[in-house]
Design a protein around this motif. Structure first.
Motif, PDB file in Angstrom:
ATOM      1  N   LEU B 115       0.814  -1.210   0.000  1.00  0.00           N
ATOM      2  CA  LEU B 115       0.000   0.000   0.000  1.00  0.00           C
ATOM      3  C   LEU B 115       0.847   1.260   0.000  1.00  0.00           C
ATOM      4  N   SER B 157       1.991  13.202  16.015  1.00  0.00           N
ATOM      5  CA  SER B 157       1.414  12.181  15.131  1.00  0.00           C
ATOM      6  C   SER B 157       1.994  12.289  13.728  1.00  0.00           C
ATOM      7  N   HIS B 159       0.616  11.852  10.922  1.00  0.00           N
ATOM      8  CA  HIS B 159      -0.229  12.442   9.882  1.00  0.00           C
ATOM      9  C   HIS B 159      -0.209  13.964   9.907  1.00  0.00           C
ATOM     10  N   ARG B 160       0.344  14.582  10.981  1.00  0.00           N
ATOM     11  CA  ARG B 160       0.425  16.041  11.000  1.00  0.00           C
ATOM     12  C   ARG B 160       1.360  16.543   9.896  1.00  0.00           C
ATOM     13  N   PRO B 163       0.043  13.776   5.526  1.00  0.00           N
ATOM     14  CA  PRO B 163      -1.424  13.642   5.535  1.00  0.00           C
ATOM     15  C   PRO B 163      -1.916  12.316   4.969  1.00  0.00           C
ATOM     16  N   GLY B 164      -1.060  11.606   4.247  1.00  0.00           N
ATOM     17  CA  GLY B 164      -1.472  10.311   3.711  1.00  0.00           C
ATOM     18  C   GLY B 164      -1.045   9.134   4.559  1.00  0.00           C
ATOM     19  N   GLU B 166      -2.275   7.575   7.034  1.00  0.00           N
ATOM     20  CA  GLU B 166      -3.258   6.530   7.360  1.00  0.00           C
ATOM     21  C   GLU B 166      -3.518   5.581   6.205  1.00  0.00           C
ATOM     22  N   VAL B 167      -3.211   6.000   4.989  1.00  0.00           N
ATOM     23  CA  VAL B 167      -3.386   5.101   3.853  1.00  0.00           C
ATOM     24  C   VAL B 167      -2.036   4.716   3.261  1.00  0.00           C
ATOM     25  N   ARG B 169       0.770   6.537   2.616  1.00  0.00           N
ATOM     26  CA  ARG B 169       1.522   7.432   1.736  1.00  0.00           C
ATOM     27  C   ARG B 169       2.357   8.392   2.580  1.00  0.00           C
TER      28      ARG B 169
END
Lengths: 555, 218
Positions: B115, B157, B159-160, B163-164, B166-167, B169
């Motif tokens: 992924l 965190s 993702h800060r 931004p990707g 969680e998926v 990236r």
């Protein structure tokens, strides 16, 4: 003289046994069932066994148990066990020594008499009936028809998990809570056509308080995958997949909401195409703005697929307007023994409408790696990466300026060497160098890892490292001490780094940092996989506490 | 198309040379392949198994396994299984979608979805572990990038800045402060950073210790 005499006597005593060994063969047997001091094995008189032969049973749990054949059938035999309390489980291995001449005594197959050639002979007829699907390499007897995917029983497997992460910082009570719960499920042969239905769902809760106006609170339910896939097996070389899924032919093109078709030829070549919308790669995964069409071809040198080249093209449209022309090229050289190499290039084809980049071919990303694993445990890897921002209408990353699109790039070359000094001691080194549009830097790390440190099942890691980043230079050391448990491990880790902030204009540019982490992982503990950690970070006069918990149940 | 600065070209040339050497120095092999594609036999080669099928199978179609079925993958095949692999169903890896030897040579991506879209390489174990697949050691790994995580960044965190995350990236990510701290810049009114033209090089006055304090060398 006396030693020589002992040697002669020993040889004289061993000689008959050695000669007997020479004239016998060891027959591998398996226990098929057992009860009350008796066991049955899967060999019999057809294999040369006779009543009275001695059997040695070697259970997986350890030990050696002896028995004697009391009854012998053609394909099975009954063993009287010496220890009546021992009941070997089915499948237990065993050995019987059988004199070689006994094997040779089995009756030879009776040959039919050769028919006499008739006087008036017709020309010999060539054998024309094809062997039923037989091919070189296949056993001559006992042809097995494997079940087709649609004949297999329906089955469901997957996992459900929850992840909790919390950080509390001393800076104006900064807190960061992130809770995730999700499941991914695969339903094999769901509707009796040999298909696979995949579903992957995750629920996120985020609550971030920071000492400015950039707080973040929210809940998201994200559908990562939901697809129906059929084919792509040795019985059905065509593969179809519908729904939301990661493209299988060229995963570099990403996840789509659409359809993919692919074919694998008998020689292993693959090609295919897809169409669908691309979800934006963020926590919401919203779709509908970016439409893509793509195709690929993968060439392999032979059936083993140890050498493969692939190329693919993806055209995207953002809200109906032409956006990206992406070409991906890959190379894989993956021999069973020797050096492996992997290379992937992402090339963007820009037109005159791409103001920041200008028309032409742009190397947006490259990943090249070569490495080797030796039987001794030594390893060596070299990895090169190149990275630029592509010029896109699509929202793929945080906004950057046109100047950054035109100029920003980063290259990195990293070498890793692992030396297995002893069975328990490993030395690992890594060095890297990078350069970007403004600066250059690098890093190095040396780690000694010792298994069974001081006591069995303990482990210890000691590392020293240095790094020159874009904004700081750091030197540090890391120490880990832990113990492997029955179904997991428990470890305590400490790291100190002395950081100097290079761009800071004041003399107060040093930032020492301490990190202490207690972590534990259990796998298969009452059916659950559990990972937990507690970490403290101390930097200058600030500190932070981090807590993490991961629970997973596979089914 | 190639890196424009001297150091970048040097790194690129070194990498290309290493790959070419690796491709050219491999010995010729003659490794026996399991004849998967020829439509022969079950997905698991049974040639070395005991003659009595009922040791492992129940039922009349040979698809079911006995409840007490055990198979020591390491002892029987020389390939020990660890973590979640040790308890996975055989058909997860040995199936009709390809010969397992080919999958295994491709590393984790042979069976698992990548992924990360190939952007992070093929050595998943740098970040993931076989027990739970939970990523570990991100702070340590970041030490080997352009942006080691120091101070408050070490407790933020992923993702800060990604931004990707969680998926899956993580690249490309910009290392300029304002890319992630755009809102902080807009809200900095005492003094008014934008008014004064202080819109980049935040690291001249701010340490990654706390955003609220700044220090200026007078």
């Amino acid at each position: 003289m006396r030693a020589a005499l002992h040697l002669v006597l020993l040889l004289a005593w061993l000689a008959p046994a050695l000669l007997a060994q020479e004239g016998s063969v060891t027959l591998e047997v398996r226990v098929t069932s057992s009860e009350h001091g008796v066991a049955w094995i899967d060999r019999g008189s057809a294999d040369g066994l006779l009543v009275g032969d001695v059997v040695l049973l070697l259970p997986r749990a350890g030990g050696t148990f002896q028995g004697t054949l009391s009854e012998v059938g053609e394909r099975s035999a009954k063993v009287a066990l010496q220890d009546p309390a021992f009941e070997p489980p089915s499948g237990t291995r065993g050995q019987v020594r059988v004199p070689r001449e006994r094997l040779g005594a089995t009756p030879a197959p009776r040959l039919r008499p050769t028919p006499r050639r008739p006087e008036a002979e017709s020309p010999p007829v060539a054998w024309s009936r094809p062997d039923d699907d037989w091919a070189p390499g296949q056993p001559l007897l006992a042809k097995v028809r494997p079940p087709r995917p649609e004949e297999r029983p329906r089955s469901i497997y997957g996992r459900a998990y929850t992840i909790f992460d919390y950080a509390d910082s001393s800076e104006d009570e900064r807190t960061d809570l992130f809770l995730r719960a999700g499941t991914n499920v695969t339903f094999e042969n769901a509707f009796g056509h040999g298909e696979r239905v995949l579903a992957d769902l995750e629920w996120n809760v985020r609550d971030v308080d920071v000492p400015d106006q950039d707080d973040e609170n929210g809940t998201e339910l994200r559908l990562d995958r939901l697809s129906y896939a059929v084919g792509g097996t040795r019985y059905e070389p065509q593969h179809w997949e519908f729904g939301r899924f990661l493209l299988s032919g060229m995963p570099e093109f990403g996840v789509v909401d659409g359809v993919e078709w692919g074919v694998r030829t008998d020689s292993g070549q693959r090609f295919g195409a897809s169409v669908g919308f691309m979800p934006e790669p963020d926590e919401e995964f919203q779709s509908g703005e970016d439409l893509q069409f793509s195709g690929y071809y993968r060439w392999v040198a032979d059936e083993s697929e140890q050498f493969a080249l692939a190329g693919g093209y993806q055209k995207t449209f953002h809200n109906g307007a032409a956006d990206r022309d992406l070409v991906v090229a890959t190379l894989q050289r993956l021999p069973r023994v020797g050096w492996t190499s992997i290379a992937t290039l992402w090339l963007d084809l820009y037109t005159s409408g791409d103001d920041a980049k200008g028309s032409g071919i742009g190397l947006t990303q490259a990943y090249l790696s070569s490495g080797r694993r030796w039987e001794s445990g030594h390893t060596f890897d070299v990895v090169y990466t190149h990275l630029e921002f592509p010029e896109l209408e699509r929202h793929e990353f945080l906004p950057v300026t046109d100047d950054q699109l035109a100029d920003d790039h980063a290259e990195r070359l990293a070498l890793s060497l692992g030396l297995q000094l002893t069975d328990d001691t490993r030395l690992s080194t890594g060095v890297g160098a990078w350069t970007d549009e403004d600066e250059s830097g690098g890093d190095g790390e040396l780690t000694v890892g010792i298994e069974d440190f001081l006591a069995e099942r303990n482990f210890m890691d000691l590392s020293v490292f240095g790094t020159r980043g874009r904004f700081e230079t750091a030197l540090g050391a890391r120490f880990g001490l832990g113990r492997a448990l029955e179904q997991g491990r428990l470890g305590l880790y400490y790291e100190f780094s002395a950081n100097r902030l290079d761009g800071f204009t004041s003399a107060n540019d040093d930032l020492p940092q301490h990190r202490l982490r207690l972590a534990s992982d259990w796998s298969g503990w009452a059916g659950w996989d559990v990972s937990a950690r507690l970490e403290g970070v101390l930097y200058d006069d600030e500190h932070a506490i981090l807590v993490g918990l991961y629970l997973q149940r596979s089914f | 198309m190639v890196p424009q600065n001297c150091a970048g070209r040097l790194l690129c040339v070194l990498a290309a040379f290493s790959m070419a050497a690796a491709c050219l120095t491999n010995p010729t092999e003659n490794v026996q392949q399991h004849l998967w594609w020829s439509g022969l036999g079950p997905v698991l080669p049974h040639e070395s198994f005991p003659a009595d099928c009922s040791l492992c199978h129940v039922g009349t179609d040979w698809q079911g396994l006995r409840e007490d079925f055990e198979f020591d993958h390491g002892t029987e095949t020389g390939v020990p299984l660890y973590g979640a692999h040790a308890s996975a169903a055989c058909l997860r890896c040995h199936n009709d979608r390809g010969p397992v030897a080919v999958f295994a040579e491709q590393g984790c991506a042979g069976c698992h979805e990548d992924l990360h879209l190939g952007q992070l390489g093929t050595d998943c174990t740098r970040c993931h572990q076989e027990e739970t697949w939970r990523p570990v050691g991100q702070i340590e790994l970041h030490n080997r990038t352009r942006f080691p995580l120091v101070g408050v960044h070490a407790s933020t965190s992923c993702h800060r800045c990604h931004p990707g995350a969680e998926v899956g990236r993580f690249v490309p990510t910009d290392t300029e402060c304002v890319t992630c701290h755009q809102n902080d810049l807009a809200n900095a009114v005492n003094p008014n950073h934008i008014g004064l033209g202080w819109v980049d090089r935040c690291d001249r006055c701010h340490l990654p210790r706390t955003w609220q304090q700044a220090e200026i060398d007078n």
